[in-house]
Motif scaffolding. Sequence first.
Motif, short mmCIF file in Angstrom:
data_model
loop_
_atom_site.label_atom_id
_atom_site.label_comp_id
_atom_site.label_asym_id
_atom_site.label_seq_id
_atom_site.Cartn_x
_atom_site.Cartn_y
_atom_site.Cartn_z
N UNK A 1 -2.22 -7.80 -4.35
CA UNK A 1 -3.55 -8.41 -4.29
C UNK A 1 -3.94 -8.76 -2.86
N UNK A 2 -2.97 -9.32 -2.14
CA UNK A 2 -3.25 -9.68 -0.73
C UNK A 2 -3.50 -8.41 0.08
N UNK A 3 -2.68 -7.39 -0.16
CA UNK A 3 -2.84 -6.12 0.56
C UNK A 3 -4.23 -5.51 0.28
N UNK A 4 -4.66 -5.58 -0.97
CA UNK A 4 -5.98 -5.04 -1.36
C UNK A 4 -7.10 -5.82 -0.68
N UNK B 1 -3.23 -3.33 8.89
CA UNK B 1 -3.89 -4.50 8.29
C UNK B 1 -3.15 -4.97 7.04
N UNK B 2 -2.64 -4.02 6.27
CA UNK B 2 -1.99 -4.36 4.99
C UNK B 2 -0.49 -4.66 5.19
N UNK C 1 4.63 3.14 1.10
CA UNK C 1 4.28 2.01 0.21
C UNK C 1 2.79 2.04 -0.12
N UNK C 2 1.99 2.33 0.91
CA UNK C 2 0.53 2.36 0.71
C UNK C 2 0.18 3.43 -0.34
N UNK C 3 0.67 4.63 -0.12
CA UNK C 3 0.34 5.74 -1.03
C UNK C 3 0.91 5.51 -2.43
N UNK C 4 2.15 4.98 -2.48
CA UNK C 4 2.80 4.74 -3.78
C UNK C 4 2.02 3.71 -4.61
N UNK C 5 1.52 2.68 -3.93
CA UNK C 5 0.87 1.58 -4.67
C UNK C 5 -0.62 1.84 -4.91
N UNK D 1 -7.80 4.17 -2.63
CA UNK D 1 -7.72 2.78 -2.16
C UNK D 1 -9.13 2.22 -1.94
N UNK D 2 -10.01 3.01 -1.34
CA UNK D 2 -11.38 2.55 -1.11
C UNK D 2 -12.06 2.21 -2.44
#
Lengths: 194, 194
Positions: free
Chosen positions: A12-15, A38-39, A45-49, A56-57
């Motif tokens: 949630x924080x990353x989003x 930023x995340x 990790x970015x792509x996996x999540x 993501x956008x």
Amino acid sequence: MTIGRPKQFNPDVALQKATYLFWQKGYEATSTTDLMKAMGLSKSSLYQTFGSKKQLFEQCVAYYGADNVTLLKKMQQEHSSPLQFLIGLFRFAIDPERNPETHLGCMMVNSACELAEVDDFKPKIRYQMDKTHSLIQESVEEAQKIGEITGQLSAKEIADYIFANLCGLRVIGRMNNNQKTLNNIIDMTFSTII
Amino acid sequence: MTIGRPKQFNPDVALQKATYLFWQKGYEATSTTDLMKAMGLSKSSLYQTFGSKKQLFEQCVAYYGADNVTLLKKMQQEHSSPLQFLIGLFRFAIDPERNPETHLGCMMVNSACELAEVDDFKPKIRYQMDKTHSLIQESVEEAQKIGEITGQLSAKEIADYIFANLCGLRVIGRMNNNQKTLNNIIDMTFSTII
């Protein structure tokens, strides 16, 4: 039960951080490297999540939209009447003291202007804009019931006009933060319908 | 006297094509390769004639702005009164039959939303927006002189309101091209000031 190594970050924080970055820079100007930084995430990790930058956008558009609805519902409760809520919403949108992100405008207005020609994004942006429009229309209906707003036009027509003016104010506010000018636009907008 | 090999292209036509591309796609989404293709130029011709992508974009902003002023002045002459010109300007902005680029919105509104945080671009975009605002304000003044628009507010205040609404309409028009909705917004906008 958690299988494997637990995630080292709060999605949630990353989003939220990704949303803020897209809001600041726009979709195209935001690189995957910017997002990772930023995340606080590795590329994997970015792509996996969250999937691709595009996916993501889309999650960020939904996040911003949900956050906006929460804010508007809170504001509805805080104001003494539906008309006062609507005026308050406009005043909040331009006031850098209460709303430090006012210079960034509205992420949905910015995205509409940047991405309306991108077929995949357009309906998702419009969906979020329609939610704000619906909340405005509900308040117009309530204001009409208690005689705060004219009943000579339908709630939809008045909401269309209010929503268009709110979008215009967000554009103008990005170029010119003169509070007197912006508050005058708000006064004139509401003078038609009271 | 021309020294060396003459240019094999018309710089004005090339600039027009670059402007249309930036208008369609936005600044960030437009690549140098896209520009070379649209303008029919090699990378060296492009850079030699127009400088960097950033410098080319600034020339396109000026080109679009000048073109817009020419269009507005033509419209001023075609309409029977200053108020009819202002209303005509709004109707033209949303009418896909007379204005086939209506779905792209206004390049300055789009650029304001995409690039307001970019210090180098912001004053150049604002300069072009201010020119449109000035033309609107002049027409408001003329309309006030002949009693077409209320004299209860200053021409500047009315122009601020009209210009903000025009920007809003351009945003809404990108998401929703329902002519009834858009024309209703125009009717309500003008009902305040007549």
